[in-house]
Design a protein around this motif. Structure first.
Motif, PDB file in Angstrom:
ATOM      1  N   ALA A  26      27.768 -29.808  37.604  1.00  0.00           N
ATOM      2  CA  ALA A  26      28.087 -29.917  36.282  1.00  0.00           C
ATOM      3  C   ALA A  26      28.994 -28.498  35.646  1.00  0.00           C
ATOM      4  CB  ALA A  26      26.997 -29.860  35.440  1.00  0.00           C
ATOM      5  N   GLY A  27      28.673 -27.198  36.714  1.00  0.00           N
ATOM      6  CA  GLY A  27      29.167 -26.113  35.954  1.00  0.00           C
ATOM      7  C   GLY A  27      30.725 -26.206  36.153  1.00  0.00           C
ATOM      8  N   GLU A  30      31.966 -26.912  32.713  1.00  0.00           N
ATOM      9  CA  GLU A  30      31.446 -26.395  31.596  1.00  0.00           C
ATOM     10  C   GLU A  30      32.404 -25.578  30.843  1.00  0.00           C
ATOM     11  OE1 GLU A  30      30.792 -22.248  29.767  1.00  0.00           O
ATOM     12  OE2 GLU A  30      31.430 -22.385  32.146  1.00  0.00           O
ATOM     13  N   GLU A  31      33.458 -25.229  31.680  1.00  0.00           N
ATOM     14  CA  GLU A  31      34.767 -24.598  30.787  1.00  0.00           C
ATOM     15  C   GLU A  31      35.686 -25.717  29.924  1.00  0.00           C
ATOM     16  OE1 GLU A  31      36.220 -20.976  33.441  1.00  0.00           O
ATOM     17  OE2 GLU A  31      34.761 -22.491  34.585  1.00  0.00           O
ATOM     18  N   PHE A  37      23.249 -29.300  32.822  1.00  0.00           N
ATOM     19  CA  PHE A  37      21.907 -29.921  32.646  1.00  0.00           C
ATOM     20  C   PHE A  37      20.855 -28.728  32.739  1.00  0.00           C
ATOM     21  CE2 PHE A  37      24.600 -32.957  34.743  1.00  0.00           C
ATOM     22  CZ  PHE A  37      24.437 -33.974  33.874  1.00  0.00           C
ATOM     23  N   ARG A  38      20.842 -27.516  33.244  1.00  0.00           N
ATOM     24  CA  ARG A  38      19.638 -26.623  33.532  1.00  0.00           C
ATOM     25  C   ARG A  38      19.952 -25.400  33.025  1.00  0.00           C
ATOM     26  NH1 ARG A  38      19.959 -30.179  37.327  1.00  0.00           N
ATOM     27  NH2 ARG A  38      18.227 -31.876  37.623  1.00  0.00           N
ATOM     28  N   TRP A  44      18.915 -30.994  29.716  1.00  0.00           N
ATOM     29  CA  TRP A  44      17.921 -31.279  30.296  1.00  0.00           C
ATOM     30  C   TRP A  44      16.681 -30.362  29.335  1.00  0.00           C
ATOM     31  CZ3 TRP A  44      19.777 -35.325  31.001  1.00  0.00           C
ATOM     32  CH2 TRP A  44      20.120 -35.577  32.164  1.00  0.00           C
ATOM     33  N   HIS A 122      27.073 -39.351  42.035  1.00  0.00           N
ATOM     34  CA  HIS A 122      26.270 -39.826  40.790  1.00  0.00           C
ATOM     35  C   HIS A 122      27.109 -40.621  39.718  1.00  0.00           C
ATOM     36  CE1 HIS A 122      23.445 -36.087  41.301  1.00  0.00           C
ATOM     37  NE2 HIS A 122      23.391 -37.047  42.345  1.00  0.00           N
ATOM     38  N   GLY A 207      29.514 -24.612  40.602  1.00  0.00           N
ATOM     39  CA  GLY A 207      29.026 -25.160  39.600  1.00  0.00           C
ATOM     40  C   GLY A 207      27.728 -25.990  39.870  1.00  0.00           C
ATOM     41  N   THR A 208      26.979 -25.799  40.884  1.00  0.00           N
ATOM     42  CA  THR A 208      25.696 -26.669  40.784  1.00  0.00           C
ATOM     43  C   THR A 208      24.670 -25.661  41.442  1.00  0.00           C
ATOM     44  OG1 THR A 208      24.625 -28.476  42.168  1.00  0.00           O
ATOM     45  CG2 THR A 208      26.385 -27.071  43.418  1.00  0.00           C
ATOM     46  N   SER A 209      23.448 -26.154  40.687  1.00  0.00           N
ATOM     47  CA  SER A 209      22.218 -25.229  41.072  1.00  0.00           C
ATOM     48  C   SER A 209      21.449 -25.793  42.232  1.00  0.00           C
ATOM     49  CB  SER A 209      21.199 -25.604  39.746  1.00  0.00           C
ATOM     50  OG  SER A 209      20.866 -27.134  39.724  1.00  0.00           O
ATOM     51  N   ASN A 233      29.720 -19.195  41.284  1.00  0.00           N
ATOM     52  CA  ASN A 233      28.750 -19.565  40.368  1.00  0.00           C
ATOM     53  C   ASN A 233      28.699 -18.337  39.710  1.00  0.00           C
ATOM     54  OD1 ASN A 233      26.472 -20.512  39.049  1.00  0.00           O
ATOM     55  ND2 ASN A 233      26.201 -22.016  40.582  1.00  0.00           N
ATOM     56  N   ASN A 235      25.648 -17.462  38.321  1.00  0.00           N
ATOM     57  CA  ASN A 235      24.380 -17.347  38.573  1.00  0.00           C
ATOM     58  C   ASN A 235      23.950 -17.784  40.226  1.00  0.00           C
ATOM     59  OD1 ASN A 235      23.623 -16.868  35.808  1.00  0.00           O
ATOM     60  ND2 ASN A 235      24.176 -18.862  35.639  1.00  0.00           N
ATOM     61  N   THR A 251      34.173 -20.863  37.826  1.00  0.00           N
ATOM     62  CA  THR A 251      35.125 -21.566  38.617  1.00  0.00           C
ATOM     63  C   THR A 251      36.631 -21.371  37.924  1.00  0.00           C
ATOM     64  OG1 THR A 251      33.503 -23.124  38.588  1.00  0.00           O
ATOM     65  CG2 THR A 251      35.340 -23.583  40.076  1.00  0.00           C
TER      66      THR A 251
HETATM   67  P1  OAD Z   1      22.903 -27.833  36.701  1.00  0.00           P
HETATM   68  O1  OAD Z   1      22.774 -27.944  35.276  1.00  0.00           O
HETATM   69  O2  OAD Z   1      21.524 -28.117  37.557  1.00  0.00           O
HETATM   70  O3  OAD Z   1      23.675 -26.555  37.541  1.00  0.00           O
HETATM   71  C1  OAD Z   1      24.904 -26.140  36.940  1.00  0.00           C
HETATM   72  C2  OAD Z   1      25.307 -24.714  37.582  1.00  0.00           C
HETATM   73  O4  OAD Z   1      26.376 -24.419  37.158  1.00  0.00           O
HETATM   74  C3  OAD Z   1      24.327 -23.662  37.419  1.00  0.00           C
HETATM   75  O5  OAD Z   1      23.944 -23.157  38.841  1.00  0.00           O
HETATM   76  C4  OAD Z   1      25.299 -22.780  36.689  1.00  0.00           C
HETATM   77  O6  OAD Z   1      24.871 -21.400  37.045  1.00  0.00           O
HETATM   78  C5  OAD Z   1      26.581 -23.092  37.299  1.00  0.00           C
HETATM   79  N1  OAD Z   1      27.756 -22.764  36.208  1.00  0.00           N
HETATM   80  C6  OAD Z   1      27.576 -22.726  35.017  1.00  0.00           C
HETATM   81  N2  OAD Z   1      29.000 -22.552  34.447  1.00  0.00           N
HETATM   82  C7  OAD Z   1      29.730 -22.485  35.586  1.00  0.00           C
HETATM   83  C8  OAD Z   1      31.013 -22.312  35.743  1.00  0.00           C
HETATM   84  N3  OAD Z   1      31.799 -21.995  34.751  1.00  0.00           N
HETATM   85  N4  OAD Z   1      31.657 -22.250  36.887  1.00  0.00           N
HETATM   86  C9  OAD Z   1      30.907 -22.264  37.936  1.00  0.00           C
HETATM   87  N5  OAD Z   1      29.586 -22.585  37.878  1.00  0.00           N
HETATM   88  C10 OAD Z   1      28.855 -22.779  36.554  1.00  0.00           C
HETATM   89  O7  OAD Z   1      23.806 -29.016  37.175  1.00  0.00           O
HETATM   90  P2  OAD Z   1      24.343 -30.012  38.627  1.00  0.00           P
HETATM   91  O8  OAD Z   1      23.645 -29.041  39.827  1.00  0.00           O
HETATM   92  O9  OAD Z   1      25.340 -30.464  38.702  1.00  0.00           O
HETATM   93  O10 OAD Z   1      22.072 -35.664  38.048  1.00  0.00           O
HETATM   94  O11 OAD Z   1      22.932 -30.800  38.391  1.00  0.00           O
HETATM   95  C11 OAD Z   1      22.752 -31.949  39.565  1.00  0.00           C
HETATM   96  C12 OAD Z   1      22.261 -33.125  38.964  1.00  0.00           C
HETATM   97  O12 OAD Z   1      21.312 -32.993  38.096  1.00  0.00           O
HETATM   98  C13 OAD Z   1      23.254 -33.696  37.932  1.00  0.00           C
HETATM   99  O13 OAD Z   1      24.389 -34.586  38.652  1.00  0.00           O
HETATM  100  C14 OAD Z   1      22.633 -34.464  37.206  1.00  0.00           C
HETATM  101  C15 OAD Z   1      21.338 -33.839  37.239  1.00  0.00           C
HETATM  102  O14 OAD Z   1      20.053 -34.369  36.678  1.00  0.00           O
HETATM  103  C16 OAD Z   1      21.838 -37.104  37.328  1.00  0.00           C
HETATM  104  O15 OAD Z   1      21.739 -37.016  36.139  1.00  0.00           O
HETATM  105  C17 OAD Z   1      21.772 -38.112  38.331  1.00  0.00           C
END
Ligand code: OAD
Length: 267
Positions: A26-27, A30-31, A37-38, A44, A122, A207-209, A233, A235, A251
């Motif tokens: 998702a990150g 974000e831009e 999500f987190r 969430w 997903h 962009g993923t946690s 990332n 963070n 990113t």
């Molecule tokens: P998360 O919301 O868990 O994590 C987002 C990550 O993106 C975090 O580590 C942030 O620090 C990072 N981030 C924020 N802005 C950013 C930027 N501009 N560039 C790079 N990174 C950035 O999102 P996901 O890891 O994608 O699934 O979550 C995984 C899954 O959890 C999703 O696909 C969704 C959710 O539940 C379903 O709904 C099935």
């Protein structure tokens, strides 16, 4: 401020790799104005029930929030467009370094930016799947937006029974649901994604946690197979400790710099 040494190191690692695979969450969007999500302002965190049950968990706990939730999503997706991070991923594919992207995002922004080989673990928000014959159909964005606007005119409280008549129909007569993965459902294209991971010698993570499985296991598999891992990332994530190179930042700010550096190295 982007650290030049790290940009140089990442560019050299990409240039010297045989097969680079992207792994995104998702990150990266974000831009583009789509909330993660987190993160503190993430979906969430704003609605209880999301962290344990996803969108369906929110709607189950707050059926009265459906209108607000869908209106916000509609506005976001109507106005969003790929950001420089998405375009930089597409550039790396055009330059011959990146072989594919494995994404957890269903927003279609990698494809909108020009990425050709995208595995969507997903699913995709703009594709529907027939509940009877399983046929899939990709809807033009405008068609889907009008469909959601029609629901919004009428919706008060969410329930599956209430929403069923509004779902589009398949040629077979069955009802079609969005082809996205909700909590508890099997992810899509996992075999193909795993095959890509086993073949790559560098994974570019952004962009993923790294908190959702089985997706989060893919970088671990890549590492076990001898691939190097680079992460971008703002963070640290659950994957950072395994990475060979961590670039703290967004990113859309860092990846275009890497692409530029590679272009200069090639000249
Ligand atoms: P998360 O919301 O868990 O994590 C987002 C990550 O993106 C975090 O580590 C942030 O620090 C990072 N981030 C924020 N802005 C950013 C930027 N501009 N560039 C790079 N990174 C950035 O999102 P996901 O890891 O994608 O699934 O979550 C995984 C899954 O959890 C999703 O696909 C969704 C959710 O539940 C379903 O709904 C099935």
């Amino acid at each position: 401020m982007v650290n030049r040494d790290k940009i140089f190191e990442a560019s050299a690692m990409i240039r010297h790799s045989r097969r680079v695979v992207g792994f995104t969450g998702a990150g990266v969007s974000e831009e583009s104005g789509i909330s993660t999500f987190r993160d503190p302002n993430g979906l969430w965190n704003r609605y209880s029930g999301g962290a344990s049950g996803g969108i369906m968990g929110i709607l189950k706990r707050h059926p009265e929030a459906a209108n607000e939730l869908f209106s916000e999503m509609l506005q976001t997706f109507k106005s969003c467009a790929p950001n420089p991070g998405h375009y930089a991923f597409a550039d790396l594919e055009k330059m011959g370094y990146l072989k594919s992207i494995i994404t957890q995002n269903g927003d279609n922004l990698h494809q909108d930016a020009g990425s050709l080989k995208v595995f969507e673990l997903h699913g995709n928000l703009f594709r529907f799947r027939c509940l009877d014959c399983a046929q899939k159909k990709h809807f033009p964005k405008d068609e889907l937006f009008s469909f959601v606007e029609n629901i919004l005119l009428n919706i008060k409280q969410f329930s599956i029974a209430w929403v069923m008549p509004y779902l589009p129909s398949c040629e077979c007569g069955g009802k079609m649901r969005p082809d996205i993965v909700t909590f508890g459902e099997s992810v899509h294209q996992l075999d193909e994604a795993t095959e890509e991971v086993c073949k790559c010698d560098l994974m570019l993570i952004s962009g993923t946690s790294g908190m959702v499985y089985p997706a989060a296991a893919l970088p671990v598999d890549a590492k076990k197979n001898g691939a190097k891992l680079i992460e971008i990332n703002p963070n640290e994530s659950t994957l950072t400790a395994r990475c060979d190179l961590f670039l703290p930042g967004k990113t859309g700010e860092i990846l275009p710099e890497i692409v530029k550096e590679i272009q200069e190295m090639r000249e």
